[in-house]
Design a protein around this motif. Structure first.
Motif, PDB file in Angstrom:
ATOM      1  N   ALA A   8      31.546 -35.656 -19.064  1.00  0.00           N
ATOM      2  CA  ALA A   8      30.448 -36.051 -18.374  1.00  0.00           C
ATOM      3  C   ALA A   8      29.535 -36.934 -19.367  1.00  0.00           C
ATOM      4  N   ARG A   9      29.623 -36.193 -20.537  1.00  0.00           N
ATOM      5  CA  ARG A   9      28.745 -36.846 -21.872  1.00  0.00           C
ATOM      6  C   ARG A   9      29.349 -38.402 -21.936  1.00  0.00           C
ATOM      7  N   GLU A  10      30.635 -38.453 -22.024  1.00  0.00           N
ATOM      8  CA  GLU A  10      31.364 -39.569 -22.478  1.00  0.00           C
ATOM      9  C   GLU A  10      31.142 -40.539 -21.225  1.00  0.00           C
ATOM     10  N   LYS A  11      30.968 -40.116 -20.099  1.00  0.00           N
ATOM     11  CA  LYS A  11      30.985 -41.090 -18.890  1.00  0.00           C
ATOM     12  C   LYS A  11      29.288 -41.311 -18.528  1.00  0.00           C
ATOM     13  N   LYS A  12      28.492 -40.717 -19.399  1.00  0.00           N
ATOM     14  CA  LYS A  12      26.916 -40.550 -19.001  1.00  0.00           C
ATOM     15  C   LYS A  12      26.801 -40.462 -17.637  1.00  0.00           C
ATOM     16  N   LEU A  13      27.328 -39.385 -16.972  1.00  0.00           N
ATOM     17  CA  LEU A  13      27.047 -38.464 -15.796  1.00  0.00           C
ATOM     18  C   LEU A  13      26.086 -37.338 -15.986  1.00  0.00           C
ATOM     19  N   ASP A  14      25.463 -37.332 -15.169  1.00  0.00           N
ATOM     20  CA  ASP A  14      24.391 -36.165 -15.073  1.00  0.00           C
ATOM     21  C   ASP A  14      24.925 -34.979 -13.916  1.00  0.00           C
ATOM     22  N   ILE A  15      25.482 -34.184 -14.465  1.00  0.00           N
ATOM     23  CA  ILE A  15      26.052 -32.830 -13.526  1.00  0.00           C
ATOM     24  C   ILE A  15      25.527 -31.859 -14.122  1.00  0.00           C
ATOM     25  N   SER A  16      24.532 -31.550 -14.918  1.00  0.00           N
ATOM     26  CA  SER A  16      24.113 -30.633 -15.462  1.00  0.00           C
ATOM     27  C   SER A  16      23.627 -29.401 -14.578  1.00  0.00           C
ATOM     28  N   GLY A  17      23.241 -29.851 -13.261  1.00  0.00           N
ATOM     29  CA  GLY A  17      23.113 -28.770 -12.006  1.00  0.00           C
ATOM     30  C   GLY A  17      24.175 -28.038 -11.901  1.00  0.00           C
ATOM     31  N   ILE A  18      25.443 -28.224 -12.090  1.00  0.00           N
ATOM     32  CA  ILE A  18      26.437 -27.355 -11.791  1.00  0.00           C
ATOM     33  C   ILE A  18      26.883 -26.422 -12.698  1.00  0.00           C
ATOM     34  N   PHE A  19      25.982 -26.188 -13.822  1.00  0.00           N
ATOM     35  CA  PHE A  19      26.048 -25.342 -14.889  1.00  0.00           C
ATOM     36  C   PHE A  19      25.053 -24.260 -14.933  1.00  0.00           C
ATOM     37  N   SER A  20      25.383 -22.904 -15.465  1.00  0.00           N
ATOM     38  CA  SER A  20      24.440 -21.975 -15.546  1.00  0.00           C
ATOM     39  C   SER A  20      23.846 -22.096 -17.314  1.00  0.00           C
ATOM     40  N   GLU A  21      22.883 -21.239 -17.556  1.00  0.00           N
ATOM     41  CA  GLU A  21      22.412 -21.497 -19.047  1.00  0.00           C
ATOM     42  C   GLU A  21      23.235 -20.937 -19.734  1.00  0.00           C
ATOM     43  N   ASP A  22      24.202 -19.906 -19.457  1.00  0.00           N
ATOM     44  CA  ASP A  22      25.373 -19.744 -20.402  1.00  0.00           C
ATOM     45  C   ASP A  22      26.409 -20.691 -20.449  1.00  0.00           C
ATOM     46  N   GLY A  23      26.238 -21.987 -19.785  1.00  0.00           N
ATOM     47  CA  GLY A  23      27.288 -22.865 -19.737  1.00  0.00           C
ATOM     48  C   GLY A  23      28.435 -22.550 -18.887  1.00  0.00           C
ATOM     49  N   SER A  24      28.459 -21.679 -18.089  1.00  0.00           N
ATOM     50  CA  SER A  24      29.753 -21.445 -16.924  1.00  0.00           C
ATOM     51  C   SER A  24      29.224 -22.185 -15.882  1.00  0.00           C
ATOM     52  N   TYR A  25      30.301 -22.445 -15.019  1.00  0.00           N
ATOM     53  CA  TYR A  25      29.924 -23.070 -13.753  1.00  0.00           C
ATOM     54  C   TYR A  25      28.986 -22.024 -12.991  1.00  0.00           C
ATOM     55  N   ALA A  26      28.016 -22.790 -12.070  1.00  0.00           N
ATOM     56  CA  ALA A  26      27.214 -21.827 -11.323  1.00  0.00           C
ATOM     57  C   ALA A  26      27.303 -22.207  -9.823  1.00  0.00           C
ATOM     58  N   TYR A  27      27.439 -21.074  -9.133  1.00  0.00           N
ATOM     59  CA  TYR A  27      27.752 -21.502  -7.555  1.00  0.00           C
ATOM     60  C   TYR A  27      27.051 -20.149  -6.927  1.00  0.00           C
ATOM     61  N   ARG A  28      26.370 -20.437  -5.530  1.00  0.00           N
ATOM     62  CA  ARG A  28      25.979 -19.445  -4.798  1.00  0.00           C
ATOM     63  C   ARG A  28      26.958 -18.508  -4.259  1.00  0.00           C
ATOM     64  N   ASP A  29      27.964 -19.045  -3.577  1.00  0.00           N
ATOM     65  CA  ASP A  29      28.915 -18.464  -2.513  1.00  0.00           C
ATOM     66  C   ASP A  29      30.117 -19.519  -2.605  1.00  0.00           C
ATOM     67  N   PHE A  30      31.136 -19.439  -1.772  1.00  0.00           N
ATOM     68  CA  PHE A  30      32.390 -20.141  -1.824  1.00  0.00           C
ATOM     69  C   PHE A  30      32.069 -21.639  -1.297  1.00  0.00           C
ATOM     70  N   TRP A  31      31.293 -21.856  -0.337  1.00  0.00           N
ATOM     71  CA  TRP A  31      30.946 -23.201   0.114  1.00  0.00           C
ATOM     72  C   TRP A  31      30.184 -23.921  -0.802  1.00  0.00           C
ATOM     73  N   HIS A  32      29.257 -23.141  -1.669  1.00  0.00           N
ATOM     74  CA  HIS A  32      28.690 -24.000  -2.702  1.00  0.00           C
ATOM     75  C   HIS A  32      29.664 -24.229  -3.875  1.00  0.00           C
ATOM     76  N   PHE A  33      30.533 -23.191  -4.038  1.00  0.00           N
ATOM     77  CA  PHE A  33      31.636 -23.332  -5.120  1.00  0.00           C
ATOM     78  C   PHE A  33      32.315 -24.613  -4.743  1.00  0.00           C
ATOM     79  N   LEU A  34      32.902 -24.782  -3.511  1.00  0.00           N
ATOM     80  CA  LEU A  34      33.536 -26.172  -3.069  1.00  0.00           C
ATOM     81  C   LEU A  34      32.708 -27.297  -3.447  1.00  0.00           C
ATOM     82  N   LYS A  35      31.343 -27.403  -3.263  1.00  0.00           N
ATOM     83  CA  LYS A  35      30.507 -28.437  -3.902  1.00  0.00           C
ATOM     84  C   LYS A  35      30.505 -28.547  -5.237  1.00  0.00           C
TER      85      LYS A  35
END
Ligand code: ADE
Ligand code: ZN
Length: 331
Positions: free
Chosen positions: A32-59
């Motif tokens: 993401a950094r190399e391509k200048k894409l902002d996908i920061s919303g998909i990570f939690s503070e500790d750097g892992s992937y953050a999602y609420r449930d399976f359907w959010h996981f797919l997103k």
């Protein structure tokens, strides 16, 4: 053998791993950094992937995949994923590959991405002693039309490396029979078949996948346990379940490993195997799956080796590859 110290080094066979789902979050952040894409919303503070449930996981999964834009990205991804698997003792990995994320199902682009994935697989085999084979996978919630294009990609590249065809994604969308054309085309091209079912759908979804698509393996399939007549049928047919206990526990299908049905399915004669699904998303590795299963069911090395042989029997690769891997299991 509580504690399971030696389990990490046991040779393992994994049949159910999504290549993009194996992407370490730091790897995706780097792209993401190399391509200048902002996908920061998909990570939690500790750097892992953050999602609420399976359907959010797919997103979140699909957002992570937007950073994978070139064959070279997939070459690096494949090496990163295989490095993690090899560190867990995996000697054979049957991995789901999605033309949807590799050039949008264009056959020419797909061939280029596949070449890059294969180059990384060859390197990993030489340097890490892990063998990769691919199962081309369509995505259920993208619909039957896109699945047909995916099946054409699969048929065009069927061979010693691409050995199977499958379907992943949201099991609540449509029905297996909507994908019959794709599965028939893949079968005609010589590919072996598997389908995700019995994860979010109940026993009927497993029945439908077996009867309507003629698959020989089921991804997950664990909710067959809710219908013991179906469990008997699966055992008699010899249908193999690609069970991913850590994935099921993290996504909340079962509250913990002890209450996961893998041990009961095994006792009832179903051919179960152990896999990780999307390891960094579910905070797991093959070594961790083994440790948790050892803790929950007191499974020992003999049991794990039996399941690894069962997985190798059910692998879609050719006999020479199986013989080579079998030697590693006996070593
Ligand atoms: N794609 C990646 N992981 C999946 C899962 N656990 N179920 C369905 N589709 C998926
Ligand atoms: Zn899966």
């Amino acid at each position: 053998m509580k504690g399971g110290g030696g389990l990490k080094n046991l040779p393992k066979v994994e049949l159910h791993l999504h290549l993009e789902g194996g992407a370490p979050p730091a790897f995706i952040r780097g792209l993401a950094r190399e391509k200048k894409l902002d996908i920061s919303g998909i990570f939690s503070e500790d750097g892992s992937y953050a999602y609420r449930d399976f359907w959010h996981f797919l997103k979140v999964y699909e957002a992570a995949c937007t950073t994978l834009q070139t064959p070279e990205d997939f070459r690096r991804l494949t090496l990163a994923v295989l490095e993690e698997s090899a560190a867990s003792g995996v000697v054979y990995s049957e991995t789901f590959l999605s033309p949807d994320f590799c050039g949008g199902r264009d056959i020419g682009a797909w061939k280029e991405y596949l070449l890059a994935i294969r180059e990384a697989a060859d390197e990993a085999e030489r340097t890490m002693g892990i063998t990769l084979r691919g199962v081309v996978t369509c995505i259920r919630h993208f619909g039957p039309e896109k699945a047909r294009e995916t099946a054409l990609c699969a048929a065009e590249t069927a061979g010693d490396f691409i050995t199977g065809f499958g379907i992943a994604g949201d099991e609540k969308v449509g029905a297996p029979k909507d994908y019959l054309w794709s599965f028939d085309s893949a079968r005609e091209a010589g590919l072996r078949l598997t389908a995700h079912a019995g994860e979010w759908g109940g026993p009927q979804s497993v029945r439908d996948a077996i009867r309507d698509l003629g698959v020989e393996r089921i991804g997950h399939g664990v909710r067959a346990i809710e219908d013991l007549a179906l469990v008997d049928e699966i055992a008699e047919r010899g249908t193999v379940l690609e069970v991913c206990p850590g994935s099921n526990v993290t996504l909340g299908i079962y509250p913990d490993f002890r209450r996961h049905p893998i041990a009961e399915l095994d006792r009832r004669g179903v051919k179960v195997t152990v896999s990780t699904d999307d390891p960094p998303f579910f905070h797991t590795t093959m070594a961790r799956e083994y440790e948790e299963l050892n803790r929950a069911f007191d499974w020992d090395e003999g049991q794990f080796l039996r399941l690894a042989r069962q997985a190798l029997d059910a692998a879609f690769c050719d006999a020479d590859t199986k013989a080579k891997i079998a030697k590693k299991l006996e070593a």
